[in-house]
Design a protein around this motif. Structure first.
Motif, short mmCIF file in Angstrom:
data_model
loop_
_atom_site.label_atom_id
_atom_site.label_comp_id
_atom_site.label_asym_id
_atom_site.label_seq_id
_atom_site.Cartn_x
_atom_site.Cartn_y
_atom_site.Cartn_z
N PRO A 95 -1.88 -7.05 72.57
CA PRO A 95 -3.29 -7.01 72.76
C PRO A 95 -3.84 -8.24 73.59
O PRO A 95 -3.44 -9.35 73.15
CB PRO A 95 -4.04 -6.98 71.34
CG PRO A 95 -3.12 -7.55 70.58
CD PRO A 95 -1.74 -7.17 70.99
N VAL A 131 2.25 -7.86 66.82
CA VAL A 131 1.29 -7.74 65.98
C VAL A 131 1.48 -7.46 64.47
O VAL A 131 2.53 -6.49 64.26
CB VAL A 131 0.30 -6.59 66.59
CG1 VAL A 131 -0.84 -6.39 65.63
CG2 VAL A 131 -0.14 -6.99 67.83
N ASP A 133 -0.05 -7.15 60.70
CA ASP A 133 -1.37 -7.00 59.74
C ASP A 133 -2.68 -7.36 60.68
O ASP A 133 -3.40 -8.32 60.23
CB ASP A 133 -1.26 -7.75 58.45
CG ASP A 133 0.01 -7.17 57.72
OD1 ASP A 133 0.21 -5.82 57.99
OD2 ASP A 133 0.65 -8.03 56.99
N SER A 134 -2.87 -6.77 61.62
CA SER A 134 -3.96 -7.10 62.48
C SER A 134 -4.16 -8.75 62.92
O SER A 134 -5.15 -9.25 63.25
CB SER A 134 -5.48 -6.97 61.71
OG SER A 134 -5.46 -5.47 61.35
N HIS A 135 -3.06 -9.14 63.16
CA HIS A 135 -2.84 -10.41 63.82
C HIS A 135 -1.71 -10.50 64.76
O HIS A 135 -0.84 -9.86 64.51
CB HIS A 135 -2.29 -11.70 62.47
CG HIS A 135 -3.43 -11.88 61.73
ND1 HIS A 135 -3.86 -11.06 60.59
CD2 HIS A 135 -4.01 -13.43 61.34
CE1 HIS A 135 -4.77 -11.58 59.79
NE2 HIS A 135 -4.82 -12.90 60.25
N ASP A 137 1.06 -12.51 65.99
CA ASP A 137 2.25 -13.38 65.44
C ASP A 137 3.20 -13.64 66.38
O ASP A 137 3.73 -12.94 67.29
CB ASP A 137 2.88 -12.67 64.34
CG ASP A 137 3.64 -13.44 63.38
OD1 ASP A 137 2.89 -14.38 62.78
OD2 ASP A 137 4.82 -13.37 63.08
N SER A 188 -0.34 -17.58 63.80
CA SER A 188 -0.83 -16.32 63.46
C SER A 188 -2.42 -16.32 63.89
O SER A 188 -3.05 -17.20 63.28
CB SER A 188 -0.53 -15.90 62.05
OG SER A 188 -1.16 -14.55 61.67
N PRO A 190 -5.87 -14.12 64.11
CA PRO A 190 -6.54 -12.71 63.87
C PRO A 190 -7.08 -12.04 65.24
O PRO A 190 -7.61 -12.87 66.01
CB PRO A 190 -7.68 -13.24 63.06
CG PRO A 190 -7.37 -14.51 62.61
CD PRO A 190 -6.48 -15.33 63.52
N LEU A 191 -6.74 -10.82 65.38
CA LEU A 191 -7.05 -10.16 66.72
C LEU A 191 -8.61 -10.25 66.82
O LEU A 191 -9.37 -10.21 65.83
CB LEU A 191 -6.74 -8.70 66.73
CG LEU A 191 -5.12 -8.85 66.58
CD1 LEU A 191 -4.86 -7.17 66.78
CD2 LEU A 191 -4.52 -9.49 67.92
N GLY A 192 -9.09 -10.85 68.13
CA GLY A 192 -10.50 -10.80 68.02
C GLY A 192 -11.14 -12.30 67.84
O GLY A 192 -12.28 -12.55 68.12
#
Length: 203
Positions: A95, A131, A133-135, A137, A188, A190-192
């Motif tokens: 992403p 990706v 767990d929504s991170h 990595d 790591s 977090p996305l966003g």
């Protein structure tokens, strides 16, 4: 990217040329020659940083270039310049993050790769991204000499800088290393996220 290429990089090349001419004079003492060698090494490092910055800026400004492709170019360029076996692993696309977050991640990768060749005496370095767990990595691991993280003096190996870069984008950086067992740098994000943990976004 043009200013870096046509300005800073050209100035560094000129400085390297003049130091080369100074070294060729032939009657320098051992201490003066050692200083020239140190300066040449520092300039080479600066040129490498400028080259990677230009590449990242140019690729990052192209919407068609994904984060996965950007990292792959970064790692391949490092392998070409230093002749070190460097591998990039990534399943699927990554992403897109904010430009700030992507820039900080690339600098963490760069610092990790530089440490592997300058300090770890590694023969293989692997960069893995994905990706989890929504991170996002990211792991940079080498087969070098390793070290004991608890015994490293503050600021050594650029670890403090990498920790700060991760915090600036709301991420977390961990170090897994033992003597004679290589080093693994993991970040790591977090996305966003694109702000320091527990604080306001920094300029």
């Amino acid at each position: 990217s043009r200013e870096l290429h046509d300005g800073l990089a050209q100035d560094l090349w000129l400085a390297k040329l003049k130091i080369g001419r100074l070294s060729a004079i032939g009657d320098l003492g051992p201490e003066a020659q050692a200083v020239c060698d140190d300066l040449t090494g520092a300039i080479d490092a600066g040129l490498a940083d400028a080259r990677q910055a230009v590449m990242a800026l140019r690729l990052g400004s192209e919407p068609a270039v994904s984060l996965r492709e950007l990292m792959a170019h970064y790692v391949a360029d490092f392998a070409d310049r230093f002749g070190l076996r460097t591998e990039f692993e990534c399943e699927g696309e990554l992403p897109r993050l904010t430009p700030r977050a992507e820039a900080e991640l690339l600098r963490i990768v760069q610092e990790s790769l530089n440490n592997a060749i300058r300090h770890a005496d590694a023969t293989v370095v692997r960069v893995r991204a994905g990706v989890v767990d929504s991170h996002l990595d990211l792991v940079v691991g080498d087969n070098g000499c390793g070290f004991e993280p608890s015994e490293v003096k503050e600021g050594c190996f650029g670890l403090a800088s990498m920790q700060e870069r991760a915090l600036l984008i709301g991420g977390k950086l961990t170090i897994d290393s033992r003597p004679q067992d290589g080093t693994r740098i993991r970040v790591s994000v977090p996305l966003g996220a694109d702000k320091p943990a527990g604080g306001e976004r920094r300029p």
